[in-house]
Design a protein around this motif. Structure first.
Motif, PDB file in Angstrom:
ATOM      1  N   GLU A  47       3.490   3.305  -7.509  1.00  0.00           N
ATOM      2  CA  GLU A  47       3.359   3.646  -8.925  1.00  0.00           C
ATOM      3  C   GLU A  47       4.253   2.758  -9.796  1.00  0.00           C
ATOM      4  N   ILE A  48       5.451   2.513  -9.309  1.00  0.00           N
ATOM      5  CA  ILE A  48       6.380   1.653 -10.047  1.00  0.00           C
ATOM      6  C   ILE A  48       5.840   0.227 -10.119  1.00  0.00           C
ATOM      7  N   THR A  49       5.259  -0.239  -9.026  1.00  0.00           N
ATOM      8  CA  THR A  49       4.680  -1.581  -8.996  1.00  0.00           C
ATOM      9  C   THR A  49       3.569  -1.714 -10.028  1.00  0.00           C
ATOM     10  N   VAL A  63      -2.826  -3.418  -6.170  1.00  0.00           N
ATOM     11  CA  VAL A  63      -1.756  -2.956  -5.278  1.00  0.00           C
ATOM     12  C   VAL A  63      -2.412  -2.238  -4.106  1.00  0.00           C
ATOM     13  N   GLU A  64      -2.187  -2.761  -2.900  1.00  0.00           N
ATOM     14  CA  GLU A  64      -2.795  -2.204  -1.703  1.00  0.00           C
ATOM     15  C   GLU A  64      -1.729  -1.929  -0.645  1.00  0.00           C
ATOM     16  N   GLY A  65      -2.138  -1.288   0.414  1.00  0.00           N
ATOM     17  CA  GLY A  65      -1.246  -1.031   1.531  1.00  0.00           C
ATOM     18  C   GLY A  65      -1.427  -2.062   2.635  1.00  0.00           C
ATOM     19  N   LEU A  83       1.905  -3.499  -0.091  1.00  0.00           N
ATOM     20  CA  LEU A  83       3.121  -2.766   0.219  1.00  0.00           C
ATOM     21  C   LEU A  83       2.986  -2.108   1.587  1.00  0.00           C
ATOM     22  N   SER A  84       4.020  -2.211   2.387  1.00  0.00           N
ATOM     23  CA  SER A  84       3.985  -1.697   3.749  1.00  0.00           C
ATOM     24  C   SER A  84       3.939  -0.169   3.775  1.00  0.00           C
ATOM     25  N   ASP A  85       3.599   0.357   4.926  1.00  0.00           N
ATOM     26  CA  ASP A  85       3.487   1.809   5.094  1.00  0.00           C
ATOM     27  C   ASP A  85       4.788   2.521   4.743  1.00  0.00           C
ATOM     28  N   SER A  86       5.914   1.887   5.068  1.00  0.00           N
ATOM     29  CA  SER A  86       7.207   2.523   4.838  1.00  0.00           C
ATOM     30  C   SER A  86       7.652   2.443   3.383  1.00  0.00           C
ATOM     31  N   VAL A  87       6.966   1.642   2.584  1.00  0.00           N
ATOM     32  CA  VAL A  87       7.376   1.420   1.197  1.00  0.00           C
ATOM     33  C   VAL A  87       6.408   2.058   0.202  1.00  0.00           C
ATOM     34  N   ARG A  88       5.133   1.894   0.427  1.00  0.00           N
ATOM     35  CA  ARG A  88       4.120   2.202  -0.588  1.00  0.00           C
ATOM     36  C   ARG A  88       4.249   3.593  -1.206  1.00  0.00           C
ATOM     37  N   GLY A  89       4.315   4.619  -0.385  1.00  0.00           N
ATOM     38  CA  GLY A  89       4.355   5.978  -0.914  1.00  0.00           C
ATOM     39  C   GLY A  89       5.748   6.566  -1.007  1.00  0.00           C
ATOM     40  N   SER A  95      12.885   1.270  -1.377  1.00  0.00           N
ATOM     41  CA  SER A  95      11.463   0.928  -1.455  1.00  0.00           C
ATOM     42  C   SER A  95      11.071   0.463  -2.847  1.00  0.00           C
ATOM     43  N   ILE A  96      11.615   1.108  -3.864  1.00  0.00           N
ATOM     44  CA  ILE A  96      11.310   0.702  -5.233  1.00  0.00           C
ATOM     45  C   ILE A  96      11.835  -0.708  -5.504  1.00  0.00           C
ATOM     46  N   GLY A  97      13.008  -1.020  -4.982  1.00  0.00           N
ATOM     47  CA  GLY A  97      13.553  -2.366  -5.154  1.00  0.00           C
ATOM     48  C   GLY A  97      12.684  -3.424  -4.499  1.00  0.00           C
ATOM     49  N   VAL A  98      12.230  -3.131  -3.277  1.00  0.00           N
ATOM     50  CA  VAL A  98      11.365  -4.071  -2.551  1.00  0.00           C
ATOM     51  C   VAL A  98      10.044  -4.269  -3.296  1.00  0.00           C
TER      52      VAL A  98
END
Length: 228
Positions: A47-49, A63-65, A83-89, A95-98
């Motif tokens: 969402e931030i992305t 924006v995809e996974g 965005l990776s599985d560990s970051v996206r949701g 995760s927001i920084g990445v």
């Protein structure tokens, strides 16, 4: 002595490899630490992305996974941030920084950021260099063909050039990310500190990679001169 078993490797390359391993450990440990710190806004990295992209007028960037952990990247060919599985949701500061960092790359392409254009120009030669340089140098040493050794070293130097050009690209993407997260009120000042540490640790892996390549290049040049 066979060409790659020499004290230059011990003196130059091994310390650089150890620094690179430490940098990898640092980014993993820093990410794990701040992955436990949840953003008070309770919004996911995806969402931030999307918010950052829209704020910069990049409505056409999707924006995809993508599977994996910390496999996040921006693909300029398809205009997609994955965005990776560990970051996206996730709603953590890490995760927001990445995710914001990858959005920074998308903004770089959209604004015609010169270092990223330069990196793309160097990339094809760097790919050739990473594949052919060592075999060419090995064959050159084996059959005492100094021009082949020199050509191999030149190709390897293109790998180092690519890594050096990558540094300002990565640092700038992180700078853009932190600035957007701050000015947009997405993270609090305390949370922003955590995001900075995550992105700072990640940036050091690129510095370590360039240092390792520089040490390897110097080693090859010294071996070549010694054989002369």
């Amino acid at each position: 002595m066979f060409w790659f078993y020499d004290y230059y490797y011990i003196v130059l390359v091994v310390p650089a490899i150890l620094i690179s391993l430490f940098a990898q450990f640092k980014v993993q440990s820093t990410y794990r630490k701040y992955a436990q710190v949840m953003s008070s806004r309770n919004r996911t990295a995806a969402e931030i992305t999307r918010q950052i992209l829209d704020r910069n007028g990049l409505l056409n960037v999707a924006v995809e996974g993508v599977r994996g952990s910390l496999t996040d990247h921006y693909d300029p060919r398809t205009n997609v941030i994955r965005l990776s599985d560990s970051v996206r949701g996730d709603v953590s500061v890490a995760s927001i920084g990445v995710a914001a960092h990858e959005a920074g790359h998308a903004v770089q392409y959209a604004t015609g950021y010169f270092p990223i254009k330069l990196r793309n120009a160097v990339l094809p030669v760097a790919n050739i260099g990473s594949t052919l340089s060592v075999p060419l140098i090995f064959i050159g040493f084996l059959f005492s063909m100094q021009p082949l050794v020199t050509f191999g070293i030149l190709l390897f130097s293109c790998v180092l050039l690519f890594q050096l050009v990558t540094l300002p690209v990565e640092f700038d993407a992180s700078r853009r990310a932190i600035k957007t997260l701050d000015e947009g009120g997405i993270l609090s000042s305390e949370e922003l500190t955590g995001a900075k540490k995550v992105l700072g640790a990640a940036a050091m892996t690129y510095v370590a990679a360039a240092l390792t390549s520089a040490a390897q290049l110097l080693r090859l040049v010294l071996i070549s001169r010694r054989r002369d």
